[in-house]
Design a protein around this motif. Structure first.
Motif, PDB file in Angstrom:
ATOM      1  N   ARG A 176       0.848  -1.187   0.000  1.00 25.76           N
ATOM      2  CA  ARG A 176       0.000   0.000   0.000  1.00 25.76           C
ATOM      3  C   ARG A 176       0.888   1.243   0.000  1.00 25.76           C
ATOM      4  O   ARG A 176       1.809   1.347   0.800  1.00 25.76           O
ATOM      5  N   LEU A 177       0.592   2.167  -0.900  1.00 23.83           N
ATOM      6  CA  LEU A 177       1.319   3.421  -0.988  1.00 23.83           C
ATOM      7  C   LEU A 177       0.304   4.544  -0.905  1.00 23.83           C
ATOM      8  O   LEU A 177      -0.569   4.666  -1.758  1.00 23.83           O
ATOM      9  N   VAL A 178       0.371   5.325   0.164  1.00 23.37           N
ATOM     10  CA  VAL A 178      -0.519   6.474   0.332  1.00 23.37           C
ATOM     11  C   VAL A 178       0.273   7.721  -0.028  1.00 23.37           C
ATOM     12  O   VAL A 178       1.325   7.981   0.547  1.00 23.37           O
ATOM     13  N   ILE A 179      -0.243   8.471  -0.983  1.00 27.85           N
ATOM     14  CA  ILE A 179       0.433   9.675  -1.452  1.00 27.85           C
ATOM     15  C   ILE A 179      -0.342  10.887  -0.964  1.00 27.85           C
ATOM     16  O   ILE A 179      -1.572  10.952  -1.130  1.00 27.85           O
ATOM     17  N   ILE A 180       0.361  11.817  -0.348  1.00 28.47           N
ATOM     18  CA  ILE A 180      -0.239  13.060   0.114  1.00 28.47           C
ATOM     19  C   ILE A 180       0.434  14.183  -0.669  1.00 28.47           C
ATOM     20  O   ILE A 180       1.429  14.760  -0.235  1.00 28.47           O
ATOM     21  N   PRO A 181      -0.087  14.446  -1.865  1.00 33.45           N
ATOM     22  CA  PRO A 181       0.547  15.446  -2.727  1.00 33.45           C
ATOM     23  C   PRO A 181       0.242  16.868  -2.270  1.00 33.45           C
ATOM     24  O   PRO A 181      -0.735  17.116  -1.576  1.00 33.45           O
ATOM     25  N   ASP A 182       1.085  17.787  -2.692  1.00 32.17           N
ATOM     26  CA  ASP A 182       0.925  19.194  -2.348  1.00 32.17           C
ATOM     27  C   ASP A 182       0.737  20.004  -3.624  1.00 32.17           C
ATOM     28  O   ASP A 182       1.458  19.795  -4.603  1.00 32.17           O
ATOM     29  N   PHE A 229       0.705   9.440 -10.319  1.00 27.64           N
ATOM     30  CA  PHE A 229       1.772   8.673  -9.679  1.00 27.64           C
ATOM     31  C   PHE A 229       1.759   7.199 -10.078  1.00 27.64           C
ATOM     32  O   PHE A 229       2.804   6.582 -10.216  1.00 27.64           O
ATOM     33  N   GLY A 230       0.604   6.614 -10.241  1.00 30.42           N
ATOM     34  CA  GLY A 230       0.522   5.204 -10.617  1.00 30.42           C
ATOM     35  C   GLY A 230       1.164   4.902 -11.955  1.00 30.42           C
ATOM     36  O   GLY A 230       1.640   3.793 -12.196  1.00 30.42           O
ATOM     37  N   PRO A 244      -5.572  14.270   1.112  1.00 34.13           N
ATOM     38  CA  PRO A 244      -5.198  15.683   1.076  1.00 34.13           C
ATOM     39  C   PRO A 244      -4.237  16.082   2.197  1.00 34.13           C
ATOM     40  O   PRO A 244      -3.500  17.044   2.074  1.00 34.13           O
ATOM     41  N   SER A 245      -4.241  15.320   3.299  1.00 33.13           N
ATOM     42  CA  SER A 245      -3.318  15.610   4.401  1.00 33.13           C
ATOM     43  C   SER A 245      -3.214  14.384   5.296  1.00 33.13           C
ATOM     44  O   SER A 245      -4.079  13.507   5.282  1.00 33.13           O
ATOM     45  N   ILE A 246      -2.162  14.331   6.101  1.00 29.88           N
ATOM     46  CA  ILE A 246      -1.988  13.210   7.029  1.00 29.88           C
ATOM     47  C   ILE A 246      -3.072  13.239   8.099  1.00 29.88           C
ATOM     48  O   ILE A 246      -3.531  12.205   8.558  1.00 29.88           O
ATOM     49  N   GLY A 247      -3.519  14.440   8.466  1.00 32.13           N
ATOM     50  CA  GLY A 247      -4.592  14.575   9.451  1.00 32.13           C
ATOM     51  C   GLY A 247      -5.892  13.979   8.946  1.00 32.13           C
ATOM     52  O   GLY A 247      -6.593  13.272   9.683  1.00 32.13           O
ATOM     53  N   ARG A 280       6.256   0.297   7.608  1.00 35.70           N
ATOM     54  CA  ARG A 280       7.224   1.286   7.140  1.00 35.70           C
ATOM     55  C   ARG A 280       6.490   2.494   6.584  1.00 35.70           C
ATOM     56  O   ARG A 280       5.471   2.354   5.930  1.00 35.70           O
ATOM     57  N   VAL A 281       7.041   3.651   6.830  1.00 36.18           N
ATOM     58  CA  VAL A 281       6.452   4.887   6.345  1.00 36.18           C
ATOM     59  C   VAL A 281       7.559   5.756   5.773  1.00 36.18           C
ATOM     60  O   VAL A 281       8.619   5.903   6.378  1.00 36.18           O
ATOM     61  N   LEU A 282       7.317   6.322   4.603  1.00 40.20           N
ATOM     62  CA  LEU A 282       8.245   7.267   3.996  1.00 40.20           C
ATOM     63  C   LEU A 282       7.531   8.603   3.937  1.00 40.20           C
ATOM     64  O   LEU A 282       6.551   8.757   3.229  1.00 40.20           O
ATOM     65  N   LEU A 283       7.969   9.548   4.743  1.00 37.85           N
ATOM     66  CA  LEU A 283       7.382  10.883   4.767  1.00 37.85           C
ATOM     67  C   LEU A 283       8.380  11.852   4.159  1.00 37.85           C
ATOM     68  O   LEU A 283       9.551  11.842   4.512  1.00 37.85           O
ATOM     69  N   VAL A 284       7.902  12.698   3.274  1.00 37.43           N
ATOM     70  CA  VAL A 284       8.754  13.662   2.613  1.00 37.43           C
ATOM     71  C   VAL A 284       8.107  15.032   2.684  1.00 37.43           C
ATOM     72  O   VAL A 284       6.913  15.159   2.427  1.00 37.43           O
ATOM     73  N   GLN A 285       8.867  16.041   3.043  1.00 36.01           N
ATOM     74  CA  GLN A 285       8.335  17.386   3.154  1.00 36.01           C
ATOM     75  C   GLN A 285       9.244  18.333   2.384  1.00 36.01           C
ATOM     76  O   GLN A 285      10.455  18.132   2.316  1.00 36.01           O
ATOM     77  N   ASP A 286       8.654  19.352   1.811  1.00 38.51           N
ATOM     78  CA  ASP A 286       9.423  20.374   1.119  1.00 38.51           C
ATOM     79  C   ASP A 286      10.165  21.204   2.168  1.00 38.51           C
ATOM     80  O   ASP A 286       9.529  21.843   3.021  1.00 38.51           O
ATOM     81  N   PRO A 287      11.495  21.224   2.160  1.00 43.25           N
ATOM     82  CA  PRO A 287      12.249  21.946   3.194  1.00 43.25           C
ATOM     83  C   PRO A 287      12.095  23.470   3.098  1.00 43.25           C
ATOM     84  O   PRO A 287      12.454  24.179   4.024  1.00 43.25           O
ATOM     85  N   THR A 288      11.553  23.966   2.019  1.00 45.70           N
ATOM     86  CA  THR A 288      11.386  25.421   1.894  1.00 45.70           C
ATOM     87  C   THR A 288      10.070  25.906   2.488  1.00 45.70           C
ATOM     88  O   THR A 288       9.833  27.097   2.594  1.00 45.70           O
ATOM     89  N   ILE A 289       9.192  24.961   2.877  1.00 43.89           N
ATOM     90  CA  ILE A 289       7.918  25.333   3.469  1.00 43.89           C
ATOM     91  C   ILE A 289       8.015  25.151   4.984  1.00 43.89           C
ATOM     92  O   ILE A 289       8.341  24.070   5.459  1.00 43.89           O
ATOM     93  N   PRO A 290       7.739  26.206   5.751  1.00 50.28           N
ATOM     94  CA  PRO A 290       7.840  26.096   7.218  1.00 50.28           C
ATOM     95  C   PRO A 290       6.783  25.204   7.806  1.00 50.28           C
ATOM     96  O   PRO A 290       5.768  24.961   7.295  1.00 50.28           O
TER      97      PRO A 290
END
Length: 86
Positions: free
Chosen positions: A20-26, A34-35, A54-57, A76-86
């Motif tokens: 299972r791959l859950v994608i939370i795009p921005d 993605f598929g 739409p969000s992890i929440g 296992r979880v792979l979380l990725v965040q844009d480092p330029t967004i606070p």
């Protein structure tokens, strides 16, 4: 996918039949199919059951806290965040 290929490959070696791959795009990433993207010679949809949130929440709210996959040991979880967004 280049920055995430190694982690996705690790997930592909899992003993589960289909992962299972859950994608939370921005923002603009919501329009990325993605598929259809390739991991080496295989499309992601062939290796993963893909879903979007739409969000992890929202994901946590929908799945309910007791059965939430992030709280199960051994997942296992792979979380990725844009480092330029606070």
């Amino acid at each position: 996918l280049d920055p995430f290929k190694e982690e996705l490959r690790k997930l592909c070696t899992s003993t589960e039949k289909k992962k299972r791959l859950v994608i939370i795009p921005d923002q603009y990433l919501f329009s990325v199919p993605f598929g259809a993207l390739y991991l080496d010679t295989t499309q992601l949809i062939d290796e993963f059951d893909i879903s979007y949130s739409p969000s992890i929440g929202i994901l946590k709210m929908i799945q309910g806290r007791k059965s939430h996959f992030l709280e199960k040991p051994g997942k296992r979880v792979l979380l990725v965040q844009d480092p330029t967004i606070p």
